[in-house]
Design an enzyme around this catalytic site. Structure first.
Site, PDB file in Angstrom:
ATOM      1  N   CYS A   1       0.862  -1.182   0.000  1.00  0.00           N
ATOM      2  CA  CYS A   1       0.000   0.000   0.000  1.00  0.00           C
ATOM      3  C   CYS A   1       0.898   1.231   0.000  1.00  0.00           C
ATOM      4  O   CYS A   1       2.073   1.139  -0.383  1.00  0.00           O
ATOM      5  CB  CYS A   1      -0.984  -0.020   1.171  1.00  0.00           C
ATOM      6  SG  CYS A   1      -0.218  -0.018   2.803  1.00  0.00           S
TER       7      CYS A   1
ATOM      8  N   ASN B   1       2.218   1.479   4.360  1.00  0.00           N
ATOM      9  CA  ASN B   1       2.517   0.209   5.060  1.00  0.00           C
ATOM     10  C   ASN B   1       2.180   0.303   6.556  1.00  0.00           C
ATOM     11  O   ASN B   1       2.838  -0.307   7.394  1.00  0.00           O
ATOM     12  CB  ASN B   1       3.984  -0.231   4.851  1.00  0.00           C
ATOM     13  CG  ASN B   1       4.278  -1.665   5.290  1.00  0.00           C
ATOM     14  OD1 ASN B   1       5.387  -1.985   5.686  1.00  0.00           O
ATOM     15  ND2 ASN B   1       3.298  -2.547   5.241  1.00  0.00           N
TER      16      ASN B   1
ATOM     17  N   CYS C   1      -1.564   0.781   7.293  1.00  0.00           N
ATOM     18  CA  CYS C   1      -3.005   0.497   7.402  1.00  0.00           C
ATOM     19  C   CYS C   1      -3.395  -0.745   6.587  1.00  0.00           C
ATOM     20  O   CYS C   1      -3.618  -1.830   7.137  1.00  0.00           O
ATOM     21  CB  CYS C   1      -3.842   1.691   6.938  1.00  0.00           C
ATOM     22  SG  CYS C   1      -3.623   3.182   7.944  1.00  0.00           S
ATOM     23  N   ARG C   2      -3.472  -0.600   5.269  1.00  0.00           N
ATOM     24  CA  ARG C   2      -4.061  -1.675   4.459  1.00  0.00           C
ATOM     25  C   ARG C   2      -3.161  -2.888   4.308  1.00  0.00           C
ATOM     26  O   ARG C   2      -3.601  -4.030   4.521  1.00  0.00           O
ATOM     27  CB  ARG C   2      -4.434  -1.123   3.069  1.00  0.00           C
ATOM     28  CG  ARG C   2      -5.575  -0.128   3.116  1.00  0.00           C
ATOM     29  CD  ARG C   2      -5.676   0.652   1.826  1.00  0.00           C
ATOM     30  NE  ARG C   2      -4.520   1.536   1.632  1.00  0.00           N
ATOM     31  CZ  ARG C   2      -4.287   2.266   0.574  1.00  0.00           C
ATOM     32  NH1 ARG C   2      -5.133   2.207  -0.445  1.00  0.00           N
ATOM     33  NH2 ARG C   2      -3.240   3.055   0.497  1.00  0.00           N
ATOM     34  N   SER C   3      -1.898  -2.680   3.906  1.00  0.00           N
ATOM     35  CA  SER C   3      -1.054  -3.864   3.665  1.00  0.00           C
ATOM     36  C   SER C   3      -0.699  -4.627   4.946  1.00  0.00           C
ATOM     37  O   SER C   3      -0.656  -5.862   4.908  1.00  0.00           O
ATOM     38  CB  SER C   3       0.189  -3.517   2.833  1.00  0.00           C
ATOM     39  OG  SER C   3       1.042  -2.625   3.474  1.00  0.00           O
TER      40      SER C   3
ATOM     41  N   ASP D   1      -8.154   3.855   0.803  1.00  0.00           N
ATOM     42  CA  ASP D   1      -7.204   4.290   1.821  1.00  0.00           C
ATOM     43  C   ASP D   1      -7.979   4.844   3.016  1.00  0.00           C
ATOM     44  O   ASP D   1      -8.691   5.839   2.885  1.00  0.00           O
ATOM     45  CB  ASP D   1      -6.314   5.376   1.201  1.00  0.00           C
ATOM     46  CG  ASP D   1      -5.227   5.843   2.141  1.00  0.00           C
ATOM     47  OD1 ASP D   1      -5.284   5.484   3.341  1.00  0.00           O
ATOM     48  OD2 ASP D   1      -4.330   6.561   1.683  1.00  0.00           O
TER      49      ASP D   1
HETATM   50  P1  4NP Z   1      -1.861   2.800   3.980  1.00  0.00           P
HETATM   51  O1  4NP Z   1      -2.501   4.184   4.521  1.00  0.00           O
HETATM   52  O2  4NP Z   1      -1.294   3.106   2.615  1.00  0.00           O
HETATM   53  O3  4NP Z   1      -3.033   1.882   3.921  1.00  0.00           O
HETATM   54  O4  4NP Z   1      -0.816   2.403   5.001  1.00  0.00           O
HETATM   55  C1  4NP Z   1      -1.762   5.372   4.574  1.00  0.00           C
HETATM   56  C2  4NP Z   1      -0.940   5.607   5.642  1.00  0.00           C
HETATM   57  C3  4NP Z   1      -0.240   6.792   5.720  1.00  0.00           C
HETATM   58  C4  4NP Z   1      -0.381   7.748   4.724  1.00  0.00           C
HETATM   59  C5  4NP Z   1      -1.203   7.494   3.646  1.00  0.00           C
HETATM   60  C6  4NP Z   1      -1.901   6.303   3.571  1.00  0.00           C
HETATM   61  N1  4NP Z   1       0.324   8.974   4.810  1.00  0.00           N
HETATM   62  O5  4NP Z   1       0.095   9.847   3.959  1.00  0.00           O
HETATM   63  O6  4NP Z   1       1.132   9.168   5.733  1.00  0.00           O
END
Ligand code: 4NP
Length: 167
Positions: A9, A12, A14-16, A130
């Protein structure tokens, strides 16, 4: 024989990591831990070394998954050879992966929700949204999609690699 899966993702956190925790547990339950290797990574570098977002950890814990040992890392050029499946949570992640993937490994890349058992049906998205900047509801929604797609992925792996049926 081993087969390896890398979930990707943006951050790294939340989703992954959620997909990592869910697939890891299902593989352990199926008795395939020695055969299927699971990891996760982000295309971005903002959260390197950090544990998952507490909202993801809490939502996962509610359904019995433990994300506490996971730490964020960034995708590297070596990952495309090291992992048979490099599964992106959304198109933006997939585009970022394509841009850095050596030509001989592009066949390892796809969207994770391509493995959703009801892919293409009404209400089933092509991307895992997201949840980072959204409200609390986003986290159980991520889990709903991740659990279903992990089931589809496991069925695919069991068939393709002739893994023994679950006990
Ligand atoms: P992820 O979510 O891609 O599912 O881990 C996010 C976590 C952090 C950010 C964006 C998406 N960020 O912009 O910091």
């Amino acid at each position: 024989m081993t087969v390896s899966v890398l979930f990707v993702c943006l951050g790294n956190i939340c989703r992954s990591p959620t997909a990592d925790g869910v697939l890891r547990q299902r593989i352990a339950e199926a008795g395939w831990a020695d055969v299927v290797r699971v990891d996760s990574a982000g295309t971005g570098d903002w959260h390197l070394g950090k544990g998952p977002d507490p909202r993801s950890t809490a939502a996962a814990r509610e359904r019995g998954y433990d994300l506490s040992s996971l730490r964020a890392r960034q995708v590297s050029a070596e990952d495309f050879a090291a992992f048979d499946y490099v599964l992106a949570m959304d198109r933006s992640n997939l585009d970022a992966l394509r841009a850095m993937c050596p030509a001989q490994y592009t066949g390892h890349l796809s969207l994770f929700l391509d493995f959703h058992p009801r892919r293409g049906a009404d209400g089933i998205p092509e991307e895992v949204p997201d949840p980072y900047y959204g409200d609390e509801q986003g986290f159980p929604q991520v889990l709903d999609l991740v659990e279903a797609a992990c089931d589809g992925l496991l069925a695919h792996l069991a068939d393709r690699y002739r893994l023994p049926a679950r006990p």
